[in-house]
Structure formats: C-alpha cells, structure tokens
Design a protein around this motif. Structure first.
Motif, PDB file in Angstrom:
ATOM      1  N   ASP A  98       0.843  -1.191   0.000  1.00 38.77           N
ATOM      2  CA  ASP A  98       0.000   0.000   0.000  1.00 38.77           C
ATOM      3  C   ASP A  98       0.876   1.238   0.000  1.00 38.77           C
ATOM      4  N   HIS A 111       2.095   5.192  -0.389  1.00 37.34           N
ATOM      5  CA  HIS A 111       1.615   6.500   0.055  1.00 37.34           C
ATOM      6  C   HIS A 111       2.580   7.580  -0.426  1.00 37.34           C
ATOM      7  N   GLY A 112       2.073   8.758  -0.590  1.00 33.29           N
ATOM      8  CA  GLY A 112       2.860   9.870  -1.097  1.00 33.29           C
ATOM      9  C   GLY A 112       2.785   9.951  -2.614  1.00 33.29           C
ATOM     10  N   GLY A 150       4.066   6.871  -4.247  1.00 32.18           N
ATOM     11  CA  GLY A 150       3.646   5.658  -3.546  1.00 32.18           C
ATOM     12  C   GLY A 150       3.391   4.469  -4.453  1.00 32.18           C
ATOM     13  N   SER A 152       5.348   0.955  -4.082  1.00 32.02           N
ATOM     14  CA  SER A 152       4.672  -0.319  -3.826  1.00 32.02           C
ATOM     15  C   SER A 152       4.965  -1.339  -4.932  1.00 32.02           C
ATOM     16  N   SER A 165       7.796   9.488   0.043  1.00 30.36           N
ATOM     17  CA  SER A 165       6.830   8.451  -0.304  1.00 30.36           C
ATOM     18  C   SER A 165       7.329   7.114   0.230  1.00 30.36           C
ATOM     19  N   THR A 176       5.823   2.714   1.173  1.00 29.81           N
ATOM     20  CA  THR A 176       4.791   1.694   1.089  1.00 29.81           C
ATOM     21  C   THR A 176       4.765   0.862   2.357  1.00 29.81           C
TER      22      THR A 176
END
Length: 93
Positions: free
Chosen positions: A6, A8-9, A12, A16, A63, A65
């Motif tokens: 998952d 993010h940023g 991201g 991931s 960022s 994950t």
C-alpha cells in the motif's frame, strides 16, 4: 506467496510496485539458499528497502509503502509485515 503493498505519497505507486517485485524475488532467493523462513523474510524486507533507497527511478524521499506477505507452504503459513498493513485469517462456518 501473496502480498499487498500500500503505497503512500506522490511516488507511492512506484514504491509499492518496486517493493512487490523486489520482496518476492529476494524472498525466493533467500529461501532457495536454505535460510529459515523468518530470516528469509526479514532479509528480503530489509534488502528491498535498501534497494528502494538506492533506486534512481522512484523517489522515496517523501513516499513509501506498507507491505504484508503471506507464504503458504503445505500446512505452514508465514505472515510478515512492515507498516500498518495487517492480514486476517478467516474460516467459514
């Protein structure tokens, strides 16, 4: 091996995707080298994270994950995670 990564940023998705590829291949390599499952998982996660930091195509400065993997080997189930990703084992009935 099953996994959820998952990101993010702003980068991201790239983080991931990178983690999914790298953790899978590194885990397989460590297991084929004869390492126990726990050590193999730990080394795969740590070395994939280091590789992400060195990678020039994905900017992980702001960022990242989370990651969770589930390895089913016969009747043995091994779960490993980093971050706030979790797995839930359910049973029908």
């Amino acid at each position: 091996l099953m996994g959820v990564f998952d990101g993010h940023g702003s980068s991201g998705a790239g983080c991931s995707q990178f983690a999914g590829r790298e953790i899978s291949s590194r885990l397989e390599r460590h297991l084929l080298d004869g390492q126990d499952v726990g050590t193999a998982h730990s080394k795969a996660f740590v070395s994939a994270n280091s590789a992400l930091h060195r990678n020039k195509t994905v900017d992980d400065s702001l960022s990242g994950t989370t990651a969770i993997t589930v390895l089913l080997d016969g009747v043995d189930l091994t779960v490993a995670n980093v971050g706030d990703s979790r797995a839930i084992l359910g049973q029908r009935g």
